[in-house]
Design a protein around this motif. Structure first.
Motif, PDB file in Angstrom:
ATOM      1  N   THR A  55       1.313  -0.703  -0.155  1.00  0.00           N
ATOM      2  CA  THR A  55      -0.381   0.034  -0.364  1.00  0.00           C
ATOM      3  C   THR A  55       0.755   1.437   0.427  1.00  0.00           C
ATOM      4  O   THR A  55       0.686   2.576  -0.961  1.00  0.00           O
ATOM      5  N   PHE A  56       2.286   1.621   0.947  1.00  0.00           N
ATOM      6  CA  PHE A  56       2.796   2.119   1.386  1.00  0.00           C
ATOM      7  C   PHE A  56       3.376   2.742  -0.337  1.00  0.00           C
ATOM      8  O   PHE A  56       3.584   3.780  -0.722  1.00  0.00           O
ATOM      9  N   THR A  57       3.874   1.460  -1.347  1.00  0.00           N
ATOM     10  CA  THR A  57       4.535   1.800  -2.295  1.00  0.00           C
ATOM     11  C   THR A  57       4.015   2.674  -3.265  1.00  0.00           C
ATOM     12  O   THR A  57       4.076   3.294  -4.188  1.00  0.00           O
ATOM     13  N   ALA A  58       2.715   1.561  -3.258  1.00  0.00           N
ATOM     14  CA  ALA A  58       1.780   2.124  -4.509  1.00  0.00           C
ATOM     15  C   ALA A  58       1.600   3.603  -4.071  1.00  0.00           C
ATOM     16  O   ALA A  58       1.242   4.401  -5.290  1.00  0.00           O
ATOM     17  N   TRP A  59       1.110   3.988  -2.759  1.00  0.00           N
ATOM     18  CA  TRP A  59       1.080   5.342  -2.844  1.00  0.00           C
ATOM     19  C   TRP A  59       1.834   6.104  -2.799  1.00  0.00           C
ATOM     20  O   TRP A  59       1.913   7.248  -3.000  1.00  0.00           O
ATOM     21  N   CYS A  60       3.175   6.374  -2.358  1.00  0.00           N
ATOM     22  CA  CYS A  60       4.483   6.996  -2.982  1.00  0.00           C
ATOM     23  C   CYS A  60       4.572   6.840  -4.178  1.00  0.00           C
ATOM     24  O   CYS A  60       5.060   8.231  -4.878  1.00  0.00           O
ATOM     25  N   ASN A  61       4.399   5.906  -4.909  1.00  0.00           N
ATOM     26  CA  ASN A  61       4.127   5.796  -6.626  1.00  0.00           C
ATOM     27  C   ASN A  61       2.829   6.759  -7.735  1.00  0.00           C
ATOM     28  O   ASN A  61       3.615   7.972  -8.051  1.00  0.00           O
ATOM     29  N   SER A  62       2.026   6.732  -6.429  1.00  0.00           N
ATOM     30  CA  SER A  62       1.032   7.745  -7.011  1.00  0.00           C
ATOM     31  C   SER A  62       1.676   9.102  -6.869  1.00  0.00           C
ATOM     32  O   SER A  62       0.474  10.287  -8.437  1.00  0.00           O
ATOM     33  N   HIS A  63       2.541   9.612  -5.851  1.00  0.00           N
ATOM     34  CA  HIS A  63       3.003  10.656  -6.470  1.00  0.00           C
ATOM     35  C   HIS A  63       4.003  10.839  -6.646  1.00  0.00           C
ATOM     36  O   HIS A  63       4.654  11.657  -7.962  1.00  0.00           O
ATOM     37  N   LEU A  64       4.931   9.904  -7.440  1.00  0.00           N
ATOM     38  CA  LEU A  64       6.026   9.903  -7.260  1.00  0.00           C
ATOM     39  C   LEU A  64       6.605  10.718  -9.331  1.00  0.00           C
ATOM     40  O   LEU A  64       7.501  10.914  -9.375  1.00  0.00           O
ATOM     41  N   ARG A  65       4.972   9.706  -8.979  1.00  0.00           N
ATOM     42  CA  ARG A  65       5.192   9.859 -10.946  1.00  0.00           C
ATOM     43  C   ARG A  65       4.742  10.770 -11.671  1.00  0.00           C
ATOM     44  O   ARG A  65       5.041  11.390 -12.842  1.00  0.00           O
ATOM     45  N   LYS A  66       4.179  11.738 -10.577  1.00  0.00           N
ATOM     46  CA  LYS A  66       4.364  13.144 -11.227  1.00  0.00           C
ATOM     47  C   LYS A  66       5.174  13.848 -11.530  1.00  0.00           C
ATOM     48  O   LYS A  66       5.613  14.814 -12.251  1.00  0.00           O
ATOM     49  N   ALA A  67       6.705  13.211 -10.797  1.00  0.00           N
ATOM     50  CA  ALA A  67       7.996  13.707 -11.597  1.00  0.00           C
ATOM     51  C   ALA A  67       9.175  13.061 -11.955  1.00  0.00           C
ATOM     52  O   ALA A  67       9.764  13.562 -12.290  1.00  0.00           O
ATOM     53  N   GLY A  68       8.389  12.161 -12.393  1.00  0.00           N
ATOM     54  CA  GLY A  68       8.888  11.058 -13.915  1.00  0.00           C
ATOM     55  C   GLY A  68       9.560   9.537 -13.115  1.00  0.00           C
ATOM     56  O   GLY A  68      10.113   9.516 -13.708  1.00  0.00           O
ATOM     57  N   THR A  69       9.456   9.402 -11.874  1.00  0.00           N
ATOM     58  CA  THR A  69       9.948   8.491 -11.328  1.00  0.00           C
ATOM     59  C   THR A  69       9.137   7.584 -10.411  1.00  0.00           C
ATOM     60  O   THR A  69       8.540   7.939 -10.427  1.00  0.00           O
ATOM     61  N   GLN A  70       9.822   6.793  -9.688  1.00  0.00           N
ATOM     62  CA  GLN A  70       9.382   5.856  -8.604  1.00  0.00           C
ATOM     63  C   GLN A  70       9.919   5.047  -8.255  1.00  0.00           C
ATOM     64  O   GLN A  70      11.291   5.053  -8.128  1.00  0.00           O
ATOM     65  N   ILE A  71       9.865   4.117  -6.585  1.00  0.00           N
ATOM     66  CA  ILE A  71      10.397   3.385  -6.168  1.00  0.00           C
ATOM     67  C   ILE A  71      10.321   1.715  -6.264  1.00  0.00           C
ATOM     68  O   ILE A  71       8.506   1.004  -7.018  1.00  0.00           O
ATOM     69  N   GLU A  72      11.187   0.519  -5.967  1.00  0.00           N
ATOM     70  CA  GLU A  72      10.601  -0.708  -6.626  1.00  0.00           C
ATOM     71  C   GLU A  72      10.223  -1.245  -5.052  1.00  0.00           C
ATOM     72  O   GLU A  72       9.564  -1.906  -4.808  1.00  0.00           O
ATOM     73  N   ASN A  73      11.666  -0.697  -4.035  1.00  0.00           N
ATOM     74  CA  ASN A  73      11.142  -1.638  -2.635  1.00  0.00           C
ATOM     75  C   ASN A  73      11.566  -0.724  -1.718  1.00  0.00           C
ATOM     76  O   ASN A  73      13.008   0.433  -1.654  1.00  0.00           O
ATOM     77  N   ILE A  74      10.580  -0.233  -0.672  1.00  0.00           N
ATOM     78  CA  ILE A  74      10.133   1.324  -0.186  1.00  0.00           C
ATOM     79  C   ILE A  74      11.419   1.180   1.434  1.00  0.00           C
ATOM     80  O   ILE A  74      11.513   2.348   1.461  1.00  0.00           O
ATOM     81  N   ASP A  75      11.900  -0.113   1.196  1.00  0.00           N
ATOM     82  CA  ASP A  75      13.152   0.280   2.076  1.00  0.00           C
ATOM     83  C   ASP A  75      14.532  -0.174   2.000  1.00  0.00           C
ATOM     84  O   ASP A  75      15.400   0.200   2.357  1.00  0.00           O
ATOM     85  N   GLU A  76      14.768  -0.144   0.617  1.00  0.00           N
ATOM     86  CA  GLU A  76      15.884   0.233  -0.143  1.00  0.00           C
ATOM     87  C   GLU A  76      16.268   1.456  -1.228  1.00  0.00           C
ATOM     88  O   GLU A  76      16.921   2.430  -0.594  1.00  0.00           O
ATOM     89  N   ASP A  77      15.056   1.665  -1.352  1.00  0.00           N
ATOM     90  CA  ASP A  77      14.892   3.091  -2.205  1.00  0.00           C
ATOM     91  C   ASP A  77      14.876   4.207  -1.725  1.00  0.00           C
ATOM     92  O   ASP A  77      15.018   5.531  -2.633  1.00  0.00           O
ATOM     93  N   PHE A  78      14.958   4.742  -0.694  1.00  0.00           N
ATOM     94  CA  PHE A  78      14.424   5.421   0.056  1.00  0.00           C
ATOM     95  C   PHE A  78      16.434   6.176   1.010  1.00  0.00           C
ATOM     96  O   PHE A  78      16.341   6.936   1.661  1.00  0.00           O
ATOM     97  N   ARG A  79      17.017   4.957   1.162  1.00  0.00           N
ATOM     98  CA  ARG A  79      17.901   4.955   1.646  1.00  0.00           C
ATOM     99  C   ARG A  79      19.162   5.872   1.825  1.00  0.00           C
ATOM    100  O   ARG A  79      19.492   6.574   2.675  1.00  0.00           O
ATOM    101  N   ASP A  80      18.689   6.959   0.382  1.00  0.00           N
ATOM    102  CA  ASP A  80      19.740   7.866   0.391  1.00  0.00           C
ATOM    103  C   ASP A  80      19.803   9.280   0.599  1.00  0.00           C
ATOM    104  O   ASP A  80      19.787  10.208   0.574  1.00  0.00           O
TER     105      ASP A  80
END
Length: 901
Positions: A55-80
């Protein structure tokens, strides 16, 4: 600031109460207090963690796609920290500090700290969540941080009726799904397992997307998949959970369900805004359409009334007289028919027109619209001017008709008097055949003729005077009258000339004519005046008389009685004249004189004298009868006068009293406006019920006109005065009722309480000292001061008072009416829709664009109102214009009579 704790401290995440963190009537601390039952062991449940990840991954991607990107793994892709900072910028619309692009651990920690600091700046205190845990890929901490972001930016601002965020979202779900069978939303876990609640939310807002009646409660997987697929395809809500995960879990994860449901809330909140905007626009357009309809009705009614006045006035101003009394009396009857039948409905139309105009202006003021200006020549004042012209023409026409009838009566009488001419006595020319032996007798006869001629001189002068009067009165047969008069005058002149010549001839032989019968001469001299007296008496006894009052006929009766008193003396004169004739015959017989059988000096024989005397005797009783008949007629006329006066002297003061009472009622109204309106309508009914008294007066007036009675000393009221007063009375009560109805409109439209309205009325009446229904500037200033307005005599107070006067007295008449006062107070104490509000509503329907398309209008508004806008909106001319773009801003400002923004 971020609170860094050791990793071995108890695991807790979520925002707590902060100085700036509150939304929708509840604080974040309040919300977390409700989460106390989410214990640590349950939070670590693998099934819940799986649901949260998805759920959280899909929610984040619903907003990130407005910036032309997305995440695949919620605990890996936010690490930087880079996508985390980007996510926060997208959902907040704000810029974060510039991220560090290095790949070392310290760079990543700094970036995550920038993100956590931004979250904290929004009034959220992060507990047990540190940058190191996020950089190290701690799944629980990462999920906790994302939930904090979801709670702050997607849920916190949700509020329904002063509830907290969670309660507000739950209440919204309950209200939207209340009408649906088998749906009972009590929480954010078990209530959603069968999928019906998700489908109900979609169907409530987009019924065309869901066939709700075909769903079965015992098939939750199908229900959930149907809702998730429709939401993803048509509502742009990404699929955040798997149906099987929800169905196969005893209690679905609350945070995952709340996140998913909040996406539905935000998806439909835009539709809600659009619906609200459309409702506002529809309300404004409905007001405008109704007002335009009222304007069209006014224009049509005004045109019809003005056209009727335009057609009627020339008829009333046509003063071409007819030749006979009968034709003129028909004109009078046509005029009465106009008064009784044709004019009264137009009086009602005129009154209704003024009421409609006042009601329309009140509605325009209440809806903050510019005042209605009728087409040129159709103002209420134009109609009043036309009506005044009509009534002036009407009054002049009636006076002309009655005067013309009287004139024709006089002409007929003069013409009849003329027809009894006296040509015969002027044509007696027997002296032309006389012999010499007859001349002596003829000279005596000529003397008698001159005496007779002198006696008739006044008759000739009367005939000439009558002819002159007929000419001055424009008698229709004046030509024949002039011809006959000229002939008589010519004959009279010729007779005078012949008389002079004849006298010269007779005087030459006068001495030869000595034998003459003196008795015949004496007879002739006395018979001629007596004969003329009898002829005059017969003329007087047969003379037509025209009287209009009982005093006039009594004067004629008195004169006739005086004439009858002279008859004995006249009879004695007749007997004396006849005695002279008898004496002449006795002398002739005794002297054996042979008479020719007639008096040579006169044609007036004893037989003629006796015949005319008998005629006089016959005419006297006829004259008595005629005078008595006329006396009876004048007595009847006097009765009609008194009858009309008796009724008019009641009706006239009654109308005046009612006018004064209405004036007092309009100033000293008590009780609620509805009570006042009911009282006025009862008062109006009592006035209408008085109408039979007016009808009776009209009947009496018609009898007076038919009797050709032209004056009435018993009353100062004419029928015209009564009619005008009655029309004014009906118009005044109707206007007063309309004023109260407009006050009710003002009160209801502006939300003014009955107490406020009474306070306004009491204040106004207190300063309306003369009860004239209007306040002068100083009275109005005192009234404002009593209501708390600072308009004292200083520069600032004077400026404020001048501003207010320009509103309540735009025409600078120096008077403030109660309606203008109420309109001002209602604007001061209430709000109305404005051009800015309508522009904002159109902006919502247009998706924040500066223009709107016809397609968007037809989609968002009812058909008739959509076409109303399309027909009136100008093409949009801005730099971002597209084909078919319409300018809703200029349209909105035009609705309120303002210039374009």
């Amino acid at each position: 600031m971020v609170d860094y704790h050791a990793a071995n401290q108890s695991y807790q995440y979520g925002p707590s109460s902060g100085s700036n963190g509150a939304g929708g009537g509840g604080t974040m601390g309040d919300y977390m207090a409700q989460e106390d039952d989410w214990d640590r062991d349950l939070l670590l449940d693998p099934a819940w963690e799986k649901q949260q990840r998805k759920t959280f991954t899909a929610w984040c991607n619903s907003h990130l796609r407005k910036a032309g990107t997305q995440i695949e793994n919620i605990d890996e892709d936010f690490r930087d920290g880079l996508k985390l900072m980007l996510l926060l910028e997208v959902i907040s619309g704000e810029r974060l500090p510039k991220p560090e692009r290095g790949k070392m651990r310290v760079h990543k920690i700094n970036n995550v700290n920038k993100a956590l600091d931004f979250i904290a700046s929004k009034g959220v205190k992060l507990v047990s969540i540190g940058a190191e845990e996020i950089v190290d890929g701690n799944a629980k901490m990462t999920l906790g941080m994302i939930w904090t972001i979801i709670l702050r930016f997607a849920i916190q601002d949700i509020s329904v009726e002063e509830t907290s965020a969670k309660e507000g979202l739950l209440l919204w779900c309950q209200r939207k799904t209340a009408p649906y069978k088998n749906v009972n939303v009590q929480n954010f876990h078990i209530s959603w397992k069968d999928g019906l609640a998700f489908n109900a939310l979609i169907h409530r807002h987009r019924p065309e997307l869901i066939e709700y009646d075909k769903l079965r409660k015992d098939d939750p997987v199908t229900n959930l998949n149907n809702a998730f697929e429709v939401a993803e395809k048509y509502l742009d809500i990404p699929k955040m959970l798997d149906a099987e995960d929800i169905v196969n879990t005893a209690r679905p994860d609350e945070k995952a369900i709340m996140t998913y449901v909040s996406s539905f809330y935000h998806a439909f909140s835009g539709a809600q805004k659009a619906e609200t905007a459309a409702n506002r626009i529809c309300k404004v357009l409905a007001v405008n359409q109704e007002n335009e309809h009222l304007m069209e009705d006014y224009e049509r009614l005004a045109s019809d009334l003005l056209e009727w006045i335009r057609r009627t006035i020339p008829w009333l101003e046509d003063r071409v007289p007819q030749k006979t009394i009968q034709e003129m009396q028909q004109k009078l009857e046509d005029f009465r028919d106009y008064r009784r039948v044709h004019k009264p409905p137009k009086v009602q139309e005129k009154c209704q027109l003024e009421i409609n105009f006042n009601t329309l202006q009140t509605k325009l003021r209440l809806s903050n619209r510019p005042a209605f200006m009728p087409s040129e020549g159709k103002m209420v004042s134009d109609i009043n001017n036309g009506w005044q012209h009509l009534e002036q023409a009407e009054k002049g026409y009636e006076e002309w008709l009655l005067n013309e009838i009287r004139r024709l009566e006089r002409l007929d009488h003069l013409a009849e008097a003329w027809t009894d001419g006296k040509e015969a006595m002027l044509k007696h020319r027997d002296y032309e055949t006389a012999t010499l032996s007859d001349i002596k007798a003829l000279i005596r006869k000529h003397e008698a003729f001159e005496s007779d001629l002198a006696a008739h001189q006044d008759r000739v002068e009367q005939i000439a005077a009558i002819a002159q009067e007929l000419n001055e009165l424009d008698y229709y047969d004046s030509h024949n009258v002039n011809t006959r008069c000229q002939k008589i005058c010519d004959q009279w002149d010729a007779l005078g000339s012949l008389t002079h010549s004849r006298r010269e001839a007779l005087e030459k032989t006068e001495k030869q004519l000595e034998t003459i019968d003196q008795l015949h001469l004496e007879y002739a001299k006395r018979a001629a005046p007596f004969n003329n007296w009898m002829e005059s008496a017969m003329e007087d006894l047969q003379d037509m008389f025209i009287v209009h009052t009982i005093e006039e006929i009594e004067g004629l009766i008195s004169a006739h009685d005086q004439f009858k008193s002279t008859l004995p003396d006249a009879d004695r004169e007749r007997e004396a004249i006849l005695a002279i004739h008898k004496e002449a015959q006795r002398i002739a017989e005794s002297n054996h004189i042979k008479l020719s059988g007639s008096n040579p000096y006169t044609t007036v024989t004893p037989q003629i004298i006796n015949s005319k005397w008998e005629k006089v005797q016959q005419l006297v009783p006829k004259r008595d009868h005629a005078l008595l008949e006329e006396q009876s007629k004048q007595q009847s006329n006097e009765h009609l006068r008194r009858q009309f006066a008796s009724q008019a002297n009641i009706v006239g003061p009654w109308i005046q009293t009612k006018m004064e009472e209405i004036g007092r009622i309009s100033i000293e109204m008590n009780g609620t406006l509805e009570d006042q309106l009911s009282h006025l309508k009862q008062y109006e009914r009592s006035i209408v019920d008085y109408k039979p008294n007016l009808d009776l007066l009209e009947q009496q007036h018609q009898l007076i006109q038919e009797a050709l009675i032209f004056d009435n000393k018993h009353t100062n009221y004419t029928m015209e005065h009564i009619r005008v007063g009655w029309e004014q009375l009906l118009t005044t009560i109707a206007r007063t009722i309309n004023e109260v109805e407009n006050q009710i409109l003002t009160r209801d439209a502006k939300g003014i309480s009955q107490e406020q309205m009474q306070e306004f009325r009491a204040s106004f009446n207190h300063f309306d000292k003369d009860h004239g229904g209007a306040l002068g500037p100083e009275e109005f200033k005192a009234c404002l001061i009593s209501l708390g307005y600072d308009v004292e005599n200083d520069r600032q107070g004077d400026a404020e008072f001048n501003r207010i006067m320009s509103v309540v007295d735009p025409n600078h008449s120096g008077l403030v009416t109660f309606q203008a006062f109420i309109d001002f107070m209602s604007r001061e104490t209430t709000d109305t829709d404005t051009a800015d509000q309508v522009i904002a509503s159109f902006k919502v329907l247009a998706g924040d664009k500066n223009f709107i398309t016809a397609e968007e209008l037809r989609r968002e508004l009812p058909p008739d109102q959509a076409e109303y806008c399309i027909a009136r909106m100008a093409p949009y001319q801005g730099p971002d214009a597209v084909p078919g773009a319409l300018d809703y801003k200029s349209f909105s400002t035009a609705l309120y009579g303002e210039s374009d923004l």
